[in-house]
Every structure is written in structure tokens, then in C-alpha cells.
Design a protein around this motif. Structure first.
Motif, short mmCIF file in Angstrom:
data_model
loop_
_atom_site.label_atom_id
_atom_site.label_comp_id
_atom_site.label_asym_id
_atom_site.label_seq_id
_atom_site.Cartn_x
_atom_site.Cartn_y
_atom_site.Cartn_z
N ASN A 113 0.56 8.84 -5.84
CA ASN A 113 1.03 10.22 -5.71
C ASN A 113 1.79 10.65 -6.96
O ASN A 113 1.61 11.77 -7.47
CB ASN A 113 1.91 10.37 -4.47
N GLN A 114 2.63 9.72 -7.45
CA GLN A 114 3.37 10.03 -8.67
C GLN A 114 2.43 10.18 -9.86
O GLN A 114 2.60 11.08 -10.69
CB GLN A 114 4.40 8.92 -8.95
N SER A 115 1.41 9.32 -9.90
CA SER A 115 0.42 9.41 -10.98
C SER A 115 -0.35 10.72 -10.90
O SER A 115 -0.65 11.35 -11.92
CB SER A 115 -0.55 8.23 -10.91
N PHE A 125 0.82 -1.21 0.00
CA PHE A 125 0.00 0.00 0.00
C PHE A 125 0.86 1.27 0.00
O PHE A 125 0.48 2.27 -0.59
CB PHE A 125 -0.95 -0.01 1.21
N ASN A 126 2.01 1.21 0.68
CA ASN A 126 2.91 2.36 0.64
C ASN A 126 3.44 2.58 -0.78
O ASN A 126 3.50 3.71 -1.27
CB ASN A 126 4.07 2.16 1.62
N ASP A 127 3.81 1.45 -1.42
CA ASP A 127 4.26 1.56 -2.80
C ASP A 127 3.13 2.08 -3.70
O ASP A 127 3.34 2.91 -4.60
CB ASP A 127 4.75 0.20 -3.31
N LEU A 128 1.91 1.53 -3.45
CA LEU A 128 0.76 1.99 -4.23
C LEU A 128 0.49 3.47 -3.99
O LEU A 128 0.16 4.22 -4.93
CB LEU A 128 -0.47 1.15 -3.85
N LYS A 129 0.65 3.88 -2.72
CA LYS A 129 0.45 5.29 -2.39
C LYS A 129 1.46 6.16 -3.12
O LYS A 129 1.11 7.19 -3.71
CB LYS A 129 0.58 5.48 -0.88
N ASP A 130 2.73 5.70 -3.09
CA ASP A 130 3.75 6.46 -3.82
C ASP A 130 3.45 6.51 -5.31
O ASP A 130 3.61 7.55 -5.96
CB ASP A 130 5.13 5.83 -3.58
N SER A 131 3.01 5.35 -5.83
CA SER A 131 2.67 5.30 -7.26
C SER A 131 1.50 6.21 -7.59
O SER A 131 1.50 6.94 -8.59
CB SER A 131 2.34 3.85 -7.65
N ALA A 140 -0.45 13.38 -13.67
CA ALA A 140 -1.75 13.80 -14.21
C ALA A 140 -1.93 15.31 -14.07
O ALA A 140 -2.45 15.98 -14.99
CB ALA A 140 -2.88 13.07 -13.48
N GLN A 141 -1.48 15.86 -12.95
CA GLN A 141 -1.57 17.30 -12.74
C GLN A 141 -0.71 18.05 -13.75
O GLN A 141 -1.13 19.06 -14.34
CB GLN A 141 -1.16 17.66 -11.32
N GLU A 142 0.50 17.53 -13.96
CA GLU A 142 1.38 18.15 -14.96
C GLU A 142 0.77 18.05 -16.35
O GLU A 142 0.82 19.02 -17.13
CB GLU A 142 2.75 17.48 -14.93
N ALA A 143 0.20 16.86 -16.65
CA ALA A 143 -0.44 16.69 -17.96
C ALA A 143 -1.63 17.62 -18.11
O ALA A 143 -1.85 18.23 -19.17
CB ALA A 143 -0.88 15.24 -18.15
N ALA A 144 -2.42 17.74 -17.03
CA ALA A 144 -3.58 18.64 -17.07
C ALA A 144 -3.14 20.09 -17.27
O ALA A 144 -3.75 20.84 -18.05
CB ALA A 144 -4.39 18.50 -15.78
N ASP A 145 -2.08 20.48 -16.55
CA ASP A 145 -1.56 21.84 -16.72
C ASP A 145 -1.06 22.06 -18.14
O ASP A 145 -1.28 23.14 -18.74
CB ASP A 145 -0.42 22.10 -15.72
N LYS A 146 -0.41 21.04 -18.69
CA LYS A 146 0.09 21.16 -20.06
C LYS A 146 -1.06 21.25 -21.05
O LYS A 146 -1.04 22.07 -21.98
CB LYS A 146 0.98 19.95 -20.39
N VAL A 147 -2.08 20.38 -20.85
CA VAL A 147 -3.25 20.42 -21.73
C VAL A 147 -3.95 21.77 -21.62
O VAL A 147 -4.38 22.36 -22.63
CB VAL A 147 -4.22 19.27 -21.37
N LYS A 148 -4.06 22.27 -20.39
CA LYS A 148 -4.70 23.57 -20.18
C LYS A 148 -3.93 24.67 -20.89
O LYS A 148 -4.51 25.55 -21.55
CB LYS A 148 -4.80 23.86 -18.69
#
Length: 221
Positions: free
Chosen positions: A68-70, A60-66, A74-82
Motif C-alpha cells: 500500500n505504501q509502495s 502478509f499484513n506487513d507486506l500489504k502495508d508495504s 508510486a502514485q505520487e511519483a506518477a503524479d509528479k512525473v505527469k
């Protein structure tokens, strides 16, 4: 060193006078072995569960890190798309404004050409209409001059003298001579006003607010 159930089972005690009962001690040891085995089994189970929990926690910690990274990706992709959408919207808006300006300019140019052509046609039509009016006035002037001349000839006294029933002195030759003179006088009166004079008089009359008739002899009525 931790004792095992087998160690407890194999433990032997020395015998002395008035010591503990061997059977009671053995029975008690057997009970201890059973309880110890249960405790050891529970301990092993707890260790197993703890390992599983730690593995799950690590998962779950690894999943959490994954995740968070996702989320970051996604936020970076959304900012780029915006950002790209904003740039595309600005480009589209500028192109639309340019196209609208081109359409307006084209429509204005076309409208100006149409207005210029219509103005030229209107001026040409006005000129042709003015020429037609002048030609009509010239024709009317000439017709009026001719009719007035004919009327003057008809009203001449020579006709009265010629047709007078009391005047019997006039012979055929005298009558023919008089008629010929009257015809010549009529032709001279009609031709006395040149076309240039009639046109000039018609143009001058066109500039006046009221109709003016110009006779060949210069009189106005």
C-alpha cells in the motif's frame, strides 16, 4: 492445574473391599494416557500451526502495508512525473513556437530584403532601359535628320543645272564653286539641329503614342 500424561500414569488409588479391578483401571488409564498424549500432541501441533499462521498473517499484513505504501509512493511519483512531463511539454511547445516564429520572421526579413533588392534592380534596369531607348531615339533622330539633309542636298536644283548637258557656259571653276556651296549647305543643314534640341525632341516624342519625327526647321512628319 492441567494434568499431564505422567500425572495420570503415576496416580495411585487406595484399595477397598469390593472396589474396581486394578488391572482394568490400569488398562483404562493407559488408554487414557495414550489418547491424552495424542490430544496434547494435536493441541501442540495446532498451537504451532496457529503460531505459524499468525506469523504468516503478520508477514502478509506487513507486506500489504508495504505494498500500500509502495502504491502510494508510486502514485505520487506518477503524479509528479505527469506534472513534470506536462510542464516540459508546455516549455517545449513554447520553445517550438518561438523557434517557428523566429524562422518565419527571419524568412520574411530575408524575403523583404530580396524583394527590395529585386525592386531596386528592376528600377535601375527600367531607368537604364529608358535611357537606352532615349539614346537610341536620339541616334535615330540624328541619323534621320542627316539622311533627310543629304537627300535634300541630292535633290537640289543646282545639281540639275550643273549636270545639264545643254548648259555649256559653266566652266571648271564655276562647277567647283557650286559643289563647294552645296557641301557647305549640307554641313549647315546637318549641324543646324543641336544635340540638346534633338534630345528634347526625342524625349517629347517618347511621351507620344505615335512616332514623331522632328526636323531641324521645326516641321513634323
Amino acid at each position: 492445574m492441567v494434568l499431564s500424561p505422567q500425572d495420570i500414569h503415576n496416580k495411585e488409588f487406595s484399595q477397598k473391599m469390593r472396589g474396581y479391578s486394578v488391572d482394568e483401571v490400569n488398562d483404562f488409564l493407559d488408554q487414557i494416557i495414550k489418547d491424552y498424549q495424542i490430544v496434547l500432541q494435536e493441541n501442540n501441533d495446532l498451537h504451532t500451526k496457529l503460531d505459524e499462521s499468525q506469523d504468516k498473517l503478520k508477514y502478509f499484513n506487513d507486506l500489504k502495508d508495504s505494498l500500500n505504501q509502495s502504491i502510494i509512493v508510486a502514485q505520487e511519483a506518477a503524479d509528479k512525473v505527469k506534472s513534470n512531463s506536462k510542464k516540459e511539454a508546455e516549455i517545449t511547445s513554447k520553445e517550438a513556437q518561438k523557434q517557428a516564429a523566429d524562422v518565419v520572421n527571419s524568412a520574411n526579413e530575408k524575403a523583404n530584403r530580396i524583394l527590395q533588392e529585386a525592386s531596386k534592380k528592376a528600377k535601375k534596369l527600367a531607368v537604364e532601359t529608358d535611357d537606352l531607348k532615349k539614346n537610341t531615339r536620339v541616334f535615330r533622330q540624328r541619323l534621320q535628320v542627316m539622311l533627310e539633309s543629304q537627300l535634300e542636298v541630292i535633290k537640289a536644283k543646282e545639281w540639275d543645272n550643273l549636270l545639264d548637258d545643254d548648259n555649256t557656259t559653266n566652266g571648271y571653276e564655276e562647277i567647283e564653286k557650286t559643289v563647294s556651296q552645296l557641301d557647305n549647305s549640307n554641313d549647315s543643314s546637318v549641324n543646324s539641329g543641336s544635340d540638346a534640341d534633338i534630345v528634347e525632341n526625342a524625349v517629347a516624342a517618347d511621351d507620344m503614342s505615335e512616332t514623331v519625327v522632328i526636323y531641324p526647321d521645326g516641321d513634323q512628319k
